[in-house]
Design a protein around this motif. Structure first.
Motif, PDB file in Angstrom:
ATOM      1  N   TYR A   1       0.835  -1.194   0.000  1.00 31.87           N
ATOM      2  CA  TYR A   1       0.000   0.000   0.000  1.00 31.87           C
ATOM      3  C   TYR A   1       0.876   1.254   0.000  1.00 31.87           C
ATOM      4  CZ  TYR A   1      -3.484  -3.283   1.936  1.00 31.87           C
ATOM      5  OH  TYR A   1      -4.311  -4.358   2.163  1.00 31.87           O
TER       6      TYR A   1
ATOM      7  N   TYR B   1       0.385   5.369   1.049  1.00 29.97           N
ATOM      8  CA  TYR B   1      -0.474   6.348   1.693  1.00 29.97           C
ATOM      9  C   TYR B   1       0.207   7.705   1.663  1.00 29.97           C
ATOM     10  CZ  TYR B   1      -3.406   2.656   3.632  1.00 29.97           C
ATOM     11  OH  TYR B   1      -4.255   1.599   3.781  1.00 29.97           O
TER      12      TYR B   1
ATOM     13  N   ARG C   1       9.291  12.402   3.503  1.00 32.27           N
ATOM     14  CA  ARG C   1       8.733  13.750   3.626  1.00 32.27           C
ATOM     15  C   ARG C   1       9.111  14.532   2.375  1.00 32.27           C
ATOM     16  NH1 ARG C   1       9.447  16.871   9.187  1.00 32.27           N
ATOM     17  NH2 ARG C   1       8.432  14.937   9.819  1.00 32.27           N
TER      18      ARG C   1
ATOM     19  N   LEU D   1      -4.426   9.490   7.389  1.00 34.12           N
ATOM     20  CA  LEU D   1      -3.853   8.839   6.218  1.00 34.12           C
ATOM     21  C   LEU D   1      -4.831   8.876   5.049  1.00 34.12           C
ATOM     22  CD1 LEU D   1      -2.462   5.708   8.017  1.00 34.12           C
ATOM     23  CD2 LEU D   1      -1.053   7.486   6.984  1.00 34.12           C
TER      24      LEU D   1
ATOM     25  N   GLN E   1       0.115  11.395   3.882  1.00 36.93           N
ATOM     26  CA  GLN E   1      -0.339  12.037   5.116  1.00 36.93           C
ATOM     27  C   GLN E   1       0.124  13.487   5.126  1.00 36.93           C
ATOM     28  OE1 GLN E   1       1.151  10.728   9.033  1.00 36.93           O
ATOM     29  NE2 GLN E   1      -0.967  10.714   9.750  1.00 36.93           N
TER      30      GLN E   1
ATOM     31  N   MET F   1       1.120  -4.874   6.747  1.00 33.08           N
ATOM     32  CA  MET F   1       0.566  -3.940   7.729  1.00 33.08           C
ATOM     33  C   MET F   1       1.655  -3.247   8.550  1.00 33.08           C
ATOM     34  SD  MET F   1      -2.418  -3.953   6.788  1.00 33.08           S
ATOM     35  CE  MET F   1      -3.226  -2.900   7.973  1.00 33.08           C
ATOM     36  N   ARG F   2       2.876  -3.247   8.021  1.00 31.74           N
ATOM     37  CA  ARG F   2       3.976  -2.516   8.639  1.00 31.74           C
ATOM     38  C   ARG F   2       4.351  -1.339   7.748  1.00 31.74           C
ATOM     39  NH1 ARG F   2       4.324  -7.729   9.912  1.00 31.74           N
ATOM     40  NH2 ARG F   2       4.811  -8.283  12.055  1.00 31.74           N
ATOM     41  N   PHE F   3       4.555  -0.203   8.412  1.00 33.20           N
ATOM     42  CA  PHE F   3       4.821   1.032   7.686  1.00 33.20           C
ATOM     43  C   PHE F   3       6.313   1.251   7.501  1.00 33.20           C
ATOM     44  CE2 PHE F   3       0.945   3.729   7.399  1.00 33.20           C
ATOM     45  CZ  PHE F   3       0.045   2.811   7.910  1.00 33.20           C
ATOM     46  N   GLY F   4       6.652   1.793   6.322  1.00 35.06           N
ATOM     47  CA  GLY F   4       7.987   2.339   6.178  1.00 35.06           C
ATOM     48  C   GLY F   4       8.112   3.618   6.993  1.00 35.06           C
ATOM     49  N   ALA F   5       9.317   4.145   7.036  1.00 41.05           N
ATOM     50  CA  ALA F   5       9.569   5.334   7.865  1.00 41.05           C
ATOM     51  C   ALA F   5       8.939   6.592   7.284  1.00 41.05           C
ATOM     52  CB  ALA F   5      11.069   5.527   8.036  1.00 41.05           C
ATOM     53  N   GLY F   6       8.576   6.528   6.026  1.00 41.88           N
ATOM     54  CA  GLY F   6       7.957   7.695   5.404  1.00 41.88           C
ATOM     55  C   GLY F   6       8.960   8.540   4.641  1.00 41.88           C
TER      56      GLY F   6
ATOM     57  N   PHE G   1       3.943   7.174   2.737  1.00 37.03           N
ATOM     58  CA  PHE G   1       4.303   5.927   3.405  1.00 37.03           C
ATOM     59  C   PHE G   1       4.011   4.740   2.509  1.00 37.03           C
ATOM     60  CE2 PHE G   1       5.046   7.638   7.570  1.00 37.03           C
ATOM     61  CZ  PHE G   1       4.116   8.645   7.768  1.00 37.03           C
TER      62      PHE G   1
END
Lengths: 112, 105
Positions: B33, B35, B100, B43, B37, B93-98, B88
């Motif tokens: 996935y 997302y 920015r 999200l 934010q 169901m685990r997120f990467g650090a994102g 992200f």
């Protein structure tokens, strides 16, 4: 699609106390997921909750600190126990419906 | 250890430029996935990628999935200021650090 209602949306709590966050899904879902998002950070998976069994916790999270209940296929709670200021975060629940992931609106917790 | 690694973590782009965000994952789940934010906001789901070779596009964003390499990419074409946000990737169901992203005029 599924809709998740999460409450409370925010709370300010005294250190040493506990807060229970509730998530209600409008459909039956097998798994629910609980996350913490600290300020400026990504979402960290706390645990996965299946109905009828104990939650599976990720490394660094323990049941005594974050007990989870999953009494049925539409509801789950996360308790943040014996809170300290370091627990101040946004907490979110999530579930899967088909191929989509759905999230609650989050609980903004401030511990003073 | 199950990991979702995203890079870069910070990306400053000029309007009109192209760039790619990378997401490597280590799990055996090939559902990926993306997302978005915005600061202080919830999200926003961008893409769901389910199989090897999947490619999805929405506006200036295009996501792809290579399950053999356990790699997903989010490509930004001709960036505009409105794309400034944190992105992200999520696997198992685990997120990467994102990432920015800041798009400057």
């Amino acid at each position: 699609s599924a809709v998740i209602s999460q409450k409370p949306s925010r709370d300010i709590c005294q250190r040493g106390t506990s807060l229970t966050i509730q998530c209600q899904v409008d459909s039956q879902v097998t798994m629910m997921f609980w996350y913490r998002q600290q300020p400026g950070q990504s979402l960290t998976l706390i645990a996965t909750a299946n109905q009828g069994s104990e939650a599976t916790y990720e490394s660094g999270f323990v049941i005594d600190k974050f007990p989870i209940s999953r009494p049925n296929l539409t509801f789950s709670t996360l308790t943040v126990s014996n809170m300290s200021p370091e627990d101040s975060s946004i907490y979110l629940c999530s579930s899967l419906w088909g191929t989509e992931a759905f999230f609650g609106q989050g609980t903004r917790l401030t511990v003073v | 250890e199950l990991k979702v690694e995203q890079n870069p973590l910070f990306l400053s782009m000029q309007e009109g430029k192209n760039y790619t965000i990378y997401c490597n994952y280590s799990t055996t789940s090939d559902r990926l996935y993306w997302y978005r934010q915005d600061p202080g906001k919830s999200l926003e789901s961008l893409f769901v990628l389910l199989s090897n070779g999947a490619v999805k596009q929405e506006g200036r964003l295009m996501a792809s999935l290579d399950t053999k390499a356990r790699l997903s990419t989010l490509h930004i074409t001709a960036a505009v200021h409105d794309l400034s946000a944190t992105y992200f990737c999520v696997n198992d169901m685990r997120f990467g650090a994102g990432t920015r992203l800041t798009v400057k005029p």
